[in-house]
Motif scaffolding. Structure first.
Motif, short mmCIF file in Angstrom:
data_model
loop_
_atom_site.label_atom_id
_atom_site.label_comp_id
_atom_site.label_asym_id
_atom_site.label_seq_id
_atom_site.Cartn_x
_atom_site.Cartn_y
_atom_site.Cartn_z
N VAL A 13 0.86 -1.18 0.00
CA VAL A 13 0.00 0.00 0.00
C VAL A 13 0.90 1.22 0.00
N ASN A 14 0.91 1.95 -1.10
CA ASN A 14 1.79 3.12 -1.24
C ASN A 14 3.25 2.78 -0.93
N GLY A 15 3.67 1.58 -1.31
CA GLY A 15 5.04 1.14 -1.09
C GLY A 15 5.27 0.44 0.23
N TYR A 16 4.33 0.52 1.17
CA TYR A 16 4.48 -0.17 2.45
C TYR A 16 4.13 -1.65 2.28
N PRO A 17 5.02 -2.55 2.69
CA PRO A 17 4.79 -3.98 2.48
C PRO A 17 3.59 -4.48 3.28
N VAL A 18 2.77 -5.29 2.62
CA VAL A 18 1.63 -5.94 3.25
C VAL A 18 1.71 -7.43 2.93
N ILE A 19 1.67 -8.25 3.97
CA ILE A 19 1.73 -9.70 3.81
C ILE A 19 0.48 -10.31 4.43
N VAL A 20 -0.22 -11.11 3.66
CA VAL A 20 -1.48 -11.73 4.10
C VAL A 20 -1.26 -13.22 4.28
N LEU A 21 -1.44 -13.69 5.51
CA LEU A 21 -1.37 -15.12 5.81
C LEU A 21 -2.78 -15.70 5.85
N GLY A 22 -2.90 -17.01 5.60
CA GLY A 22 -4.22 -17.61 5.61
C GLY A 22 -4.19 -19.09 5.87
N SER A 23 -5.17 -19.56 6.61
CA SER A 23 -5.26 -20.98 6.92
C SER A 23 -5.51 -21.78 5.65
N GLU A 24 -4.86 -22.94 5.57
CA GLU A 24 -5.01 -23.81 4.41
C GLU A 24 -5.88 -25.02 4.73
N ASP A 25 -6.64 -24.95 5.82
CA ASP A 25 -7.54 -26.03 6.20
C ASP A 25 -8.78 -25.41 6.83
N ASP A 26 -9.72 -26.25 7.28
CA ASP A 26 -11.01 -25.73 7.72
C ASP A 26 -11.20 -25.76 9.23
N GLY A 27 -10.12 -25.86 10.00
CA GLY A 27 -10.24 -25.86 11.45
C GLY A 27 -10.46 -24.47 12.01
N THR A 28 -10.84 -24.41 13.30
CA THR A 28 -11.00 -23.12 13.96
C THR A 28 -9.66 -22.41 14.11
N ASN A 29 -8.63 -23.15 14.54
CA ASN A 29 -7.27 -22.62 14.51
C ASN A 29 -6.77 -22.64 13.07
N ALA A 30 -5.78 -21.82 12.80
CA ALA A 30 -5.22 -21.80 11.45
C ALA A 30 -4.34 -23.02 11.21
#
Length: 285
Positions: free
Chosen positions: A111-128
């Motif tokens: 965003v305007n040169g500021y790094p943004v990293i998006v993590l995401g769960s690869e399964d369907d549990g409540t915890n990631a």
């Protein structure tokens, strides 16, 4: 701007509450550079729920870019055991809503040169569930982001284990396990990567809290650590009264980045009012 836990479904009350917040953002005097939806965008990940999200967002000029983060509820569709279908749905709606081409549950942008990293769960549990492949990718992206010399913003729906009052704040009436309400097994690995760098902001939801000041005994929206800051975003749709002082619907943050600080401005987007008692300034080092 960042909001979390919208839990949208084909329900005029929920969609109406969501659109009150969107209308407020649309009418801002200064257009948002980005708007992040920090997971649990939908209530159960069904296509009609994603369509509700797309329909509402499509009515407004919200920000120069939209950032979608997958939450555990977003993986609970009718075919939740087919992880490829779950992943493809998230990929498809990133393209449809944010015009963003991604390959899976995690990605990097700026965003305007500021790094943004998006993590995401690869399964369907409540915890990631964060795979070793994603952990390795995250380590490489963090090193790359650090070369900019700018603050780094990391989004994940689940907070780190044992932060923001967890596991106690997850289910107050039960005797919770150590990782309840948090990222899960990958928490230490991801947090150890974050701890290697300066001016990192890790932004989560999932806890269904309201705003709370950092000196609260049980739950705090913002936790400051050496070199990094943890930010738990209030639940937009239905916060639980036991986890924070400001527990109304429609809340989130406006994040303003300056040369010497990141300013978190607490706002009720549904009512169009600032909640200045819960503003936090984090100096950059």
């Amino acid at each position: 701007g960042v909001i979390s836990d919208m839990h949208l479904k084909d329900n005029f009350i929920r969609q109406g509450m969501f659109e009150l917040g969107l209308a407020d953002m649309d009418e801002a005097a200064v257009k948002l550079d980005a708007l992040a939806f920090c997971g649990d965008i939908t209530d159960h990940g069904y296509i009609d729920m994603w369509d509700c999200f797309a329909e509402s967002v499509g009515k407004y000029e919200l920000a120069k870019q939209l950032i979608l983060v997958v939450g555990n509820h977003d993986t609970w569709g009718p075919d939740r055991e087919n992880l490829e279908t779950v992943k493809q749905t998230f990929v498809d709606y990133n393209k449809k809503v944010a015009d963003r081409d991604i390959a899976g549950m995690y990605y990097a942008t700026d965003v305007n040169g500021y790094p943004v990293i998006v993590l995401g769960s690869e399964d369907d549990g409540t915890n990631a569930y964060i795979s070793q492949t994603q952990i390795d990718w995250f380590a490489a992206e963090m090193e790359k982001a650090s070369q900019t010399g700018l603050p780094i913003f990391v989004f994940c729906h689940q907070p780190f284990n044992k932060t923001h009052g967890l596991p106690k704040t997850w289910e107050m009436e039960k005797d919770p396990d150590w990782d309840d309400g948090g990222m899960g097994e990958a928490s230490d690995a991801i947090r150890n990567i974050v701890k290697q760098y300066r001016n990192v902001f890790y932004i989560s939801g999932h806890v269904h809290a309201g705003f709370e000041t950092e000196d609260a005994e049980l739950y705090s929206s913002v936790e400051r650590h050496e070199g990094y800051t943890l930010i738990n975003v209030p639940c937009f749709m239905y916060p639980d009264v036991i986890r924070g002082s400001n527990i109304t619907n429609g809340t989130g943050y406006i994040m303003e980045v300056y040369d010497n600080e990141v300013l978190l401005r607490a706002r009720n987007f549904a009512t169009g009012t600032w909640c200045t008692k819960y503003d936090v300034s984090i100096p950059l080092i």
